[in-house]
Design a protein around this motif. Sequence first.
Motif, PDB file in Angstrom:
ATOM      1  N   THR A 205     235.837  88.194 -36.890  1.00 47.52           N
ATOM      2  CA  THR A 205     236.082  89.470 -36.210  1.00 47.52           C
ATOM      3  C   THR A 205     235.112  90.567 -36.638  1.00 47.52           C
ATOM      4  OG1 THR A 205     237.680  90.221 -37.883  1.00 47.52           O
ATOM      5  CG2 THR A 205     238.533  88.906 -36.037  1.00 47.52           C
ATOM      6  N   LYS A 206     234.334  90.330 -37.673  1.00 45.17           N
ATOM      7  CA  LYS A 206     233.421  91.355 -38.165  1.00 45.17           C
ATOM      8  C   LYS A 206     232.156  91.420 -37.301  1.00 45.17           C
ATOM      9  CE  LYS A 206     236.105  92.376 -41.647  1.00 45.17           C
ATOM     10  NZ  LYS A 206     235.752  92.265 -43.064  1.00 45.17           N
ATOM     11  N   ILE A 207     231.607  92.616 -37.160  1.00 48.56           N
ATOM     12  CA  ILE A 207     230.362  92.837 -36.417  1.00 48.56           C
ATOM     13  C   ILE A 207     229.203  92.824 -37.414  1.00 48.56           C
ATOM     14  CG2 ILE A 207     229.060  94.454 -34.982  1.00 48.56           C
ATOM     15  CD1 ILE A 207     231.806  95.516 -34.010  1.00 48.56           C
ATOM     16  N   LEU A 208     228.200  92.003 -37.149  1.00 45.29           N
ATOM     17  CA  LEU A 208     227.062  91.847 -38.051  1.00 45.29           C
ATOM     18  C   LEU A 208     225.808  92.392 -37.383  1.00 45.29           C
ATOM     19  CD1 LEU A 208     227.815  88.203 -39.236  1.00 45.29           C
ATOM     20  CD2 LEU A 208     228.514  90.351 -40.323  1.00 45.29           C
ATOM     21  N   LEU A 209     225.112  93.254 -38.077  1.00 47.29           N
ATOM     22  CA  LEU A 209     223.927  93.923 -37.556  1.00 47.29           C
ATOM     23  C   LEU A 209     222.743  93.643 -38.480  1.00 47.29           C
ATOM     24  CD1 LEU A 209     225.719  97.343 -36.986  1.00 47.29           C
ATOM     25  CD2 LEU A 209     225.190  95.664 -35.200  1.00 47.29           C
ATOM     26  N   GLU A 210     221.601  93.346 -37.892  1.00 42.60           N
ATOM     27  CA  GLU A 210     220.404  93.087 -38.683  1.00 42.60           C
ATOM     28  C   GLU A 210     219.805  94.396 -39.174  1.00 42.60           C
ATOM     29  OE1 GLU A 210     217.646  90.769 -36.395  1.00 42.60           O
ATOM     30  OE2 GLU A 210     219.305  89.797 -35.348  1.00 42.60           O
ATOM     31  N   ALA A 211     219.504  94.479 -40.452  1.00 41.94           N
ATOM     32  CA  ALA A 211     218.795  95.638 -40.972  1.00 41.94           C
ATOM     33  C   ALA A 211     217.410  95.695 -40.331  1.00 41.94           C
ATOM     34  CB  ALA A 211     218.688  95.565 -42.490  1.00 41.94           C
ATOM     35  N   PRO A 212     216.895  96.890 -40.037  1.00 39.47           N
ATOM     36  CA  PRO A 212     215.635  97.008 -39.305  1.00 39.47           C
ATOM     37  C   PRO A 212     214.407  96.662 -40.150  1.00 39.47           C
ATOM     38  CG  PRO A 212     216.458  99.182 -39.887  1.00 39.47           C
ATOM     39  CD  PRO A 212     217.526  98.204 -40.269  1.00 39.47           C
ATOM     40  N   THR A 213     213.423  96.070 -39.492  1.00 39.34           N
ATOM     41  CA  THR A 213     212.145  95.752 -40.135  1.00 39.34           C
ATOM     42  C   THR A 213     210.995  96.490 -39.473  1.00 39.34           C
ATOM     43  OG1 THR A 213     211.857  93.801 -38.719  1.00 39.34           O
ATOM     44  CG2 THR A 213     212.878  93.444 -40.858  1.00 39.34           C
ATOM     45  N   GLU A 214     211.302  97.405 -38.573  1.00 39.09           N
ATOM     46  CA  GLU A 214     210.228  98.132 -37.918  1.00 39.09           C
ATOM     47  C   GLU A 214     209.917  99.410 -38.691  1.00 39.09           C
ATOM     48  OE1 GLU A 214     213.301  98.229 -36.977  1.00 39.09           O
ATOM     49  OE2 GLU A 214     213.838 100.161 -36.104  1.00 39.09           O
ATOM     50  N   GLY A 215     208.788 100.051 -38.375  1.00 35.94           N
ATOM     51  CA  GLY A 215     208.451 101.323 -38.997  1.00 35.94           C
ATOM     52  C   GLY A 215     207.088 101.294 -39.654  1.00 35.94           C
ATOM     53  N   GLU A 216     206.724 102.394 -40.290  1.00 38.18           N
ATOM     54  CA  GLU A 216     205.409 102.539 -40.903  1.00 38.18           C
ATOM     55  C   GLU A 216     205.175 101.448 -41.951  1.00 38.18           C
ATOM     56  OE1 GLU A 216     202.764 105.819 -43.394  1.00 38.18           O
ATOM     57  OE2 GLU A 216     204.744 106.348 -42.613  1.00 38.18           O
ATOM     58  N   GLY A 217     204.047 100.775 -41.826  1.00 38.40           N
ATOM     59  CA  GLY A 217     203.681  99.747 -42.786  1.00 38.40           C
ATOM     60  C   GLY A 217     204.242  98.378 -42.484  1.00 38.40           C
ATOM     61  N   ALA A 218     205.124  98.272 -41.495  1.00 36.14           N
ATOM     62  CA  ALA A 218     205.724  96.982 -41.185  1.00 36.14           C
ATOM     63  C   ALA A 218     204.718  96.071 -40.491  1.00 36.14           C
ATOM     64  CB  ALA A 218     206.953  97.163 -40.300  1.00 36.14           C
ATOM     65  N   THR A 219     204.750  94.802 -40.849  1.00 39.45           N
ATOM     66  CA  THR A 219     203.904  93.804 -40.187  1.00 39.45           C
ATOM     67  C   THR A 219     204.733  92.832 -39.371  1.00 39.45           C
ATOM     68  OG1 THR A 219     204.005  92.293 -42.073  1.00 39.45           O
ATOM     69  CG2 THR A 219     202.229  93.923 -42.056  1.00 39.45           C
ATOM     70  N   CYS A 220     206.035  92.790 -39.668  1.00 33.26           N
ATOM     71  CA  CYS A 220     206.963  91.924 -38.937  1.00 33.26           C
ATOM     72  C   CYS A 220     206.518  90.468 -38.966  1.00 33.26           C
ATOM     73  CB  CYS A 220     207.145  92.385 -37.494  1.00 33.26           C
ATOM     74  SG  CYS A 220     208.761  91.909 -36.816  1.00 33.26           S
TER      75      CYS A 220
END
Length: 352
Positions: free
Chosen positions: A282-297
Amino acid sequence: MTETEHTIASFQPSPLTIPPHPEWPPLSTAEEQELKRKIAELLQKQNGVLVAHYYTDGRIQDLAEQTGGCVADSLEMARFGTMHPASTLVVAGVRFMGETAKILNNEKRVIMPDPAATCSLDENCPADAFSAFCDDYPDHTVVVYANTSAAVKARSDWVVTSGIALPIIRHLAADGKKIIWAPDRHLGSYIQQETGADMVLWPGSCIVHEEFRAVALQRFRRLHPEAAVLVHPESPAAVIEQADVVGSTTALIKAVVSLPHPSFIVATDKRIFNKMKQLAPTKILLEAPTEGEGATCVSCARCPWMGMNSLSNLYEVLRYGGREIEVDADLAARARIPIQRMLDFAKQLRTR
């Protein structure tokens, strides 16, 4: 410049060739079930057991549990392999996990779906450079993370996983030990902050966890104020500082189950959601963000090497053989000492 800062600056990890995320042929439900049936049959015929990490494909995790195997973090994977009577250990994970299984079970056959699946921490801690680094600090106790080669483990006094690192470092610090830590600098810095231990740090990092961005996480938290933030300690300090829970994969899973929050922002490999959803549907799971300055993904919260494990190559290694993990006997004997020291310490913790 402090001693620790100088140590971090003294070795520059080599650039890594990051494999593309594998694009496995899609399987219909019938094809998936038939492949799982064949794998289960081969495991039984070969007296084998499947041991899978939380970061592998969810279908592999499910199959491991359905066939009497194990889905766990690297500490429990190692412990399970030594306790299970199977003569063949099938390790779905990355190479250091297969090596650890072989080190602890030299008499057993250890195979992997793809032994080329490596780890950025392992790759950026070469044994010769690390040994020379240790020679510069002869009065230090050498503690290495499980994400290292057999040769690096053999050079150490202790091997630890993220789940047991804090109590072991506290134990050593209480005895007045000065510590060499390798290879993850973020985890090392976190442990140093939590324990006050005298530590010098190797400058490695995990390409998955290093992608999480503090500013992006701040914005994301404002969008989801009801969510608890769960962070693996291989993440950068500015990300760890925002966490409600910092811990190993097992600790983060337990947090989803036990905390009252309706949703969670999770800063680790998103394949861990498979186990979290299983235990807390029942829990909602959200991915922490990897975008932004310096990110290469290069990761986007997915380890590309963990992604090299599939039902298809798992079936192939059982059907056609090969892909066996071998560790030189002398090297294994030396590496077994610090690993067993960790397992013995963990056993004492459980009995306290």
